[in-house]
Write a protein that holds these residues in place. Structure first.
Motif, PDB file in Angstrom:
ATOM      1  N   GLN A  14      -3.536  -4.287 -11.159  1.00  0.00           N
ATOM      2  CA  GLN A  14      -2.233  -4.029 -11.766  1.00  0.00           C
ATOM      3  C   GLN A  14      -1.911  -2.543 -11.888  1.00  0.00           C
ATOM      4  O   GLN A  14      -0.738  -2.172 -12.039  1.00  0.00           O
ATOM      5  CB  GLN A  14      -2.163  -4.710 -13.128  1.00  0.00           C
ATOM      6  N   LEU A  15      -2.919  -1.688 -11.831  1.00  0.00           N
ATOM      7  CA  LEU A  15      -2.673  -0.248 -11.918  1.00  0.00           C
ATOM      8  C   LEU A  15      -2.251   0.356 -10.579  1.00  0.00           C
ATOM      9  O   LEU A  15      -1.765   1.487 -10.548  1.00  0.00           O
ATOM     10  CB  LEU A  15      -3.937   0.476 -12.406  1.00  0.00           C
ATOM     11  N   PHE A  16      -2.432  -0.381  -9.511  1.00  0.00           N
ATOM     12  CA  PHE A  16      -2.265   0.211  -8.189  1.00  0.00           C
ATOM     13  C   PHE A  16      -1.161  -0.439  -7.356  1.00  0.00           C
ATOM     14  O   PHE A  16      -0.400   0.259  -6.703  1.00  0.00           O
ATOM     15  CB  PHE A  16      -3.597   0.157  -7.436  1.00  0.00           C
ATOM     16  N   ALA A  17      -1.072  -1.758  -7.364  1.00  0.00           N
ATOM     17  CA  ALA A  17      -0.077  -2.464  -6.541  1.00  0.00           C
ATOM     18  C   ALA A  17       1.225  -2.597  -7.334  1.00  0.00           C
ATOM     19  O   ALA A  17       1.528  -3.646  -7.898  1.00  0.00           O
ATOM     20  CB  ALA A  17      -0.597  -3.821  -6.107  1.00  0.00           C
ATOM     21  N   ARG A  18       1.999  -1.528  -7.373  1.00  0.00           N
ATOM     22  CA  ARG A  18       3.203  -1.507  -8.204  1.00  0.00           C
ATOM     23  C   ARG A  18       4.246  -2.521  -7.754  1.00  0.00           C
ATOM     24  O   ARG A  18       5.048  -2.993  -8.553  1.00  0.00           O
ATOM     25  CB  ARG A  18       3.791  -0.096  -8.189  1.00  0.00           C
ATOM     26  N   ALA A  19       4.232  -2.848  -6.471  1.00  0.00           N
ATOM     27  CA  ALA A  19       5.256  -3.758  -5.945  1.00  0.00           C
ATOM     28  C   ALA A  19       5.116  -5.169  -6.503  1.00  0.00           C
ATOM     29  O   ALA A  19       6.109  -5.907  -6.592  1.00  0.00           O
ATOM     30  CB  ALA A  19       5.174  -3.797  -4.417  1.00  0.00           C
ATOM     31  N   MET A  20       3.910  -5.568  -6.886  1.00  0.00           N
ATOM     32  CA  MET A  20       3.691  -6.953  -7.294  1.00  0.00           C
ATOM     33  C   MET A  20       4.487  -7.333  -8.541  1.00  0.00           C
ATOM     34  O   MET A  20       4.852  -8.493  -8.724  1.00  0.00           O
ATOM     35  CB  MET A  20       2.199  -7.205  -7.516  1.00  0.00           C
ATOM     36  N   LYS A  21       4.771  -6.353  -9.405  1.00  0.00           N
ATOM     37  CA  LYS A  21       5.515  -6.684 -10.626  1.00  0.00           C
ATOM     38  C   LYS A  21       6.948  -7.109 -10.317  1.00  0.00           C
ATOM     39  O   LYS A  21       7.578  -7.815 -11.105  1.00  0.00           O
ATOM     40  CB  LYS A  21       5.515  -5.509 -11.588  1.00  0.00           C
ATOM     41  N   PHE A  22       7.462  -6.699  -9.168  1.00  0.00           N
ATOM     42  CA  PHE A  22       8.842  -7.033  -8.817  1.00  0.00           C
ATOM     43  C   PHE A  22       8.985  -8.498  -8.389  1.00  0.00           C
ATOM     44  O   PHE A  22      10.076  -9.050  -8.461  1.00  0.00           O
ATOM     45  CB  PHE A  22       9.347  -6.115  -7.694  1.00  0.00           C
ATOM     46  N   VAL A  23       7.895  -9.088  -7.920  1.00  0.00           N
ATOM     47  CA  VAL A  23       7.950 -10.495  -7.511  1.00  0.00           C
ATOM     48  C   VAL A  23       7.245 -11.402  -8.506  1.00  0.00           C
ATOM     49  O   VAL A  23       7.251 -12.615  -8.342  1.00  0.00           O
ATOM     50  CB  VAL A  23       7.344 -10.699  -6.100  1.00  0.00           C
ATOM     51  N   GLY A  24       6.643 -10.818  -9.535  1.00  0.00           N
ATOM     52  CA  GLY A  24       5.898 -11.600 -10.516  1.00  0.00           C
ATOM     53  C   GLY A  24       6.699 -12.723 -11.156  1.00  0.00           C
ATOM     54  O   GLY A  24       6.266 -13.888 -11.159  1.00  0.00           O
ATOM     55  N   PRO A  25       7.890 -12.446 -11.718  1.00  0.00           N
ATOM     56  CA  PRO A  25       8.676 -13.513 -12.351  1.00  0.00           C
ATOM     57  C   PRO A  25       9.058 -14.631 -11.386  1.00  0.00           C
ATOM     58  O   PRO A  25       9.067 -15.811 -11.760  1.00  0.00           O
ATOM     59  CB  PRO A  25       9.915 -12.774 -12.867  1.00  0.00           C
ATOM     60  N   ILE A  26       9.364 -14.267 -10.143  1.00  0.00           N
ATOM     61  CA  ILE A  26       9.740 -15.279  -9.149  1.00  0.00           C
ATOM     62  C   ILE A  26       8.540 -16.156  -8.823  1.00  0.00           C
ATOM     63  O   ILE A  26       8.648 -17.393  -8.757  1.00  0.00           O
ATOM     64  CB  ILE A  26      10.299 -14.606  -7.883  1.00  0.00           C
ATOM     65  N   ARG A  27       7.388 -15.552  -8.621  1.00  0.00           N
ATOM     66  CA  ARG A  27       6.185 -16.321  -8.296  1.00  0.00           C
ATOM     67  C   ARG A  27       5.841 -17.278  -9.437  1.00  0.00           C
ATOM     68  O   ARG A  27       5.427 -18.412  -9.193  1.00  0.00           O
ATOM     69  CB  ARG A  27       5.024 -15.377  -8.018  1.00  0.00           C
ATOM     70  N   LYS A  28       6.008 -16.818 -10.662  1.00  0.00           N
ATOM     71  CA  LYS A  28       5.698 -17.676 -11.809  1.00  0.00           C
ATOM     72  C   LYS A  28       6.661 -18.849 -11.911  1.00  0.00           C
ATOM     73  O   LYS A  28       6.300 -19.929 -12.389  1.00  0.00           O
ATOM     74  CB  LYS A  28       5.747 -16.854 -13.102  1.00  0.00           C
ATOM     75  N   SER A  29       7.902 -18.645 -11.461  1.00  0.00           N
ATOM     76  CA  SER A  29       8.902 -19.710 -11.572  1.00  0.00           C
ATOM     77  C   SER A  29       8.732 -20.792 -10.516  1.00  0.00           C
ATOM     78  O   SER A  29       9.291 -21.880 -10.639  1.00  0.00           O
ATOM     79  CB  SER A  29      10.313 -19.115 -11.465  1.00  0.00           C
ATOM     80  N   LEU A  30       7.972 -20.495  -9.462  1.00  0.00           N
ATOM     81  CA  LEU A  30       7.769 -21.461  -8.385  1.00  0.00           C
ATOM     82  C   LEU A  30       6.543 -22.320  -8.679  1.00  0.00           C
ATOM     83  O   LEU A  30       5.567 -21.863  -9.265  1.00  0.00           O
ATOM     84  CB  LEU A  30       7.590 -20.731  -7.049  1.00  0.00           C
ATOM     85  N   SER A  31       6.598 -23.553  -8.246  1.00  0.00           N
ATOM     86  CA  SER A  31       5.506 -24.497  -8.530  1.00  0.00           C
ATOM     87  C   SER A  31       4.477 -24.534  -7.406  1.00  0.00           C
ATOM     88  O   SER A  31       3.601 -25.390  -7.398  1.00  0.00           O
ATOM     89  CB  SER A  31       6.086 -25.906  -8.733  1.00  0.00           C
TER      90      SER A  31
ATOM     91  N   LEU B  27       0.827  -1.206   0.000  1.00  0.00           N
ATOM     92  CA  LEU B  27       0.000   0.000   0.000  1.00  0.00           C
ATOM     93  C   LEU B  27       0.864   1.260   0.000  1.00  0.00           C
ATOM     94  O   LEU B  27       0.524   2.248  -0.668  1.00  0.00           O
ATOM     95  CB  LEU B  27      -0.937  -0.001   1.214  1.00  0.00           C
ATOM     96  N   GLU B  28       1.983   1.231   0.705  1.00  0.00           N
ATOM     97  CA  GLU B  28       2.845   2.419   0.769  1.00  0.00           C
ATOM     98  C   GLU B  28       3.524   2.698  -0.567  1.00  0.00           C
ATOM     99  O   GLU B  28       3.742   3.859  -0.928  1.00  0.00           O
ATOM    100  CB  GLU B  28       3.904   2.242   1.865  1.00  0.00           C
ATOM    101  N   THR B  29       3.885   1.654  -1.301  1.00  0.00           N
ATOM    102  CA  THR B  29       4.571   1.851  -2.580  1.00  0.00           C
ATOM    103  C   THR B  29       3.609   1.889  -3.762  1.00  0.00           C
ATOM    104  O   THR B  29       4.032   2.055  -4.902  1.00  0.00           O
ATOM    105  CB  THR B  29       5.595   0.724  -2.818  1.00  0.00           C
ATOM    106  N   GLY B  30       2.315   1.735  -3.501  1.00  0.00           N
ATOM    107  CA  GLY B  30       1.324   1.700  -4.567  1.00  0.00           C
ATOM    108  C   GLY B  30       0.648   3.036  -4.782  1.00  0.00           C
ATOM    109  O   GLY B  30       1.078   4.081  -4.274  1.00  0.00           O
TER     110      GLY B  30
END
Length: 332
Positions: free
Chosen positions: A152-169, A61-64
């Motif tokens: 996706q327009l508001f929680a800017r921080a989520m894009k930084f962990v997106g690739p990592i989350r996708k790589s995990l099973s 919320l603080e970075t969004g």
């Protein structure tokens, strides 16, 4: 981060402030992906605590992008997702029923991760243009009682962990954050969860946040009131298991909840409920979820039977459909 990982290996818990700082550090690219992966894996293995989850929420919320709405009281209706039941857009449809009944709604949502159609899918299918323009958002809330906030327009921080989350099973604690990072910070929320463990976690989370809430779980694993089984409801003031008959509704069959194979099929079900041409079970499921959302807005002052009558009248009178049509006019 290395010191944090050492503490994790010693089964130590992190404070709310520590996980907030970690989240902010992630947005500043202070940690290599390997360390973030290790952290998320460690948290998943031992289970995230309430304070750890709240710290990540604070950081997001603080970075969004904040959304100050010109209204004192509104509700969000959302599910955790991940129940893999591929239901139609029950929460989103319920939001328009609630708004049609004269209440205010700030719906937070995203594209689907595990089902045919998420909230943003069905919105986009109807020509909705997602925006973070505060003026437009407030006009929508003022003129038709509902605003849609595409995550996706508001929680800017989520894009930084997106690739990592996708790589995990496996899912991570970030899968639990969606319901509690609405940038409008609603004072009321109806949340559907897939397990009783999640219900206990969010019960404690909401008590610390200090909002009015109802958490629902169907005993056969749906993250909403499915009417396919008994369901449990936990609120600020009570916990109770209901059967469909307890609230004057009928049992539904699982196949009556399915969204279909395509976004178009899911959108057709959404439309049919608002047009009052859906299967009776589909209508009743939406009415049930909307009713518990209304009860939250009313701070529990209305019984669930009265709230069901309010939700049903919103559909039967055509006001829910009128609300949706005005919403499309304002947001296309």
């Amino acid at each position: 981060m290395n010191k944090t990982l050492e503490r994790m290996l010693n089964h130590e818990e992190l404070t709310r402030e520590e996980t907030k700082d970690i989240l902010i550090g992630i947005t500043r690219s202070e940690y290599p992906p390997e360390q973030i992966t290790a952290l998320l894996t460690g948290l998943q293995m031992r289970g995230v605590t309430v304070d750890e989850l709240l710290g990540f929420r604070d950081g997001i919320l603080e970075t969004g992008v904040p959304v100050p709405l010109d209204c004192e009281r509104y509700v969000d209706v959302v599910g955790t997702g991940g129940d893999r039941k591929n239901t139609f857009n029950i929460s989103t449809t319920a939001c328009f029923v609630i708004a049609g009944a004269g209440y205010k709604v700030a719906k937070h949502g995203n594209y689907s991760a595990t089902s045919t159609s998420g909230a943003s899918n069905v919105m986009a299918r109807h020509g909705i243009k997602f925006t973070d323009d505060i003026g437009k958002l407030n006009r929508s809330l003022s003129e038709c009682g509902i605003v849609y906030l595409h995550a996706q327009l508001f929680a800017r921080a989520m894009k930084f962990v997106g690739p990592i989350r996708k790589s995990l099973s496996f899912p991570t604690c970030f899968n639990l954050l969606g319901p509690i990072v609405n940038p409008a910070k609603p004072q009321c929320q109806l949340l559907g969860v897939a397990t009783l463990d999640q219900m206990r976690l969010y019960n404690n989370v909401y008590r610390k946040i200090g909002i009015d809430y109802a958490i629902v779980n169907s005993t056969d694993g749906y993250d909403e009131i499915s009417l396919t089984s008994d369901f449990k409801v936990a609120t600020n003031s009570y916990e109770r298991v209901f059967s469909p008959e307890d609230i004057g509704l009928h049992h539904a069959r699982p196949e009556e909840l399915v969204a279909g194979a395509t976004e178009e099929e899911a959108a057709q079900i959404f439309d049919s409920v608002l047009n009052n041409t859906s299967l009776p079970a589909q209508k009743e499921i939406v009415v049930a979820n909307a009713a518990f959302g209304i009860q939250v807005l009313e701070r529990g002052s209305k019984g669930i039977d009265e709230c069901i009558a309010i939700a049903r009248e919103s559909l039967d009178s055509g006001r829910a459909l009128k609300t949706f049509r005005r919403f499309v006019e304002l947001n296309s």
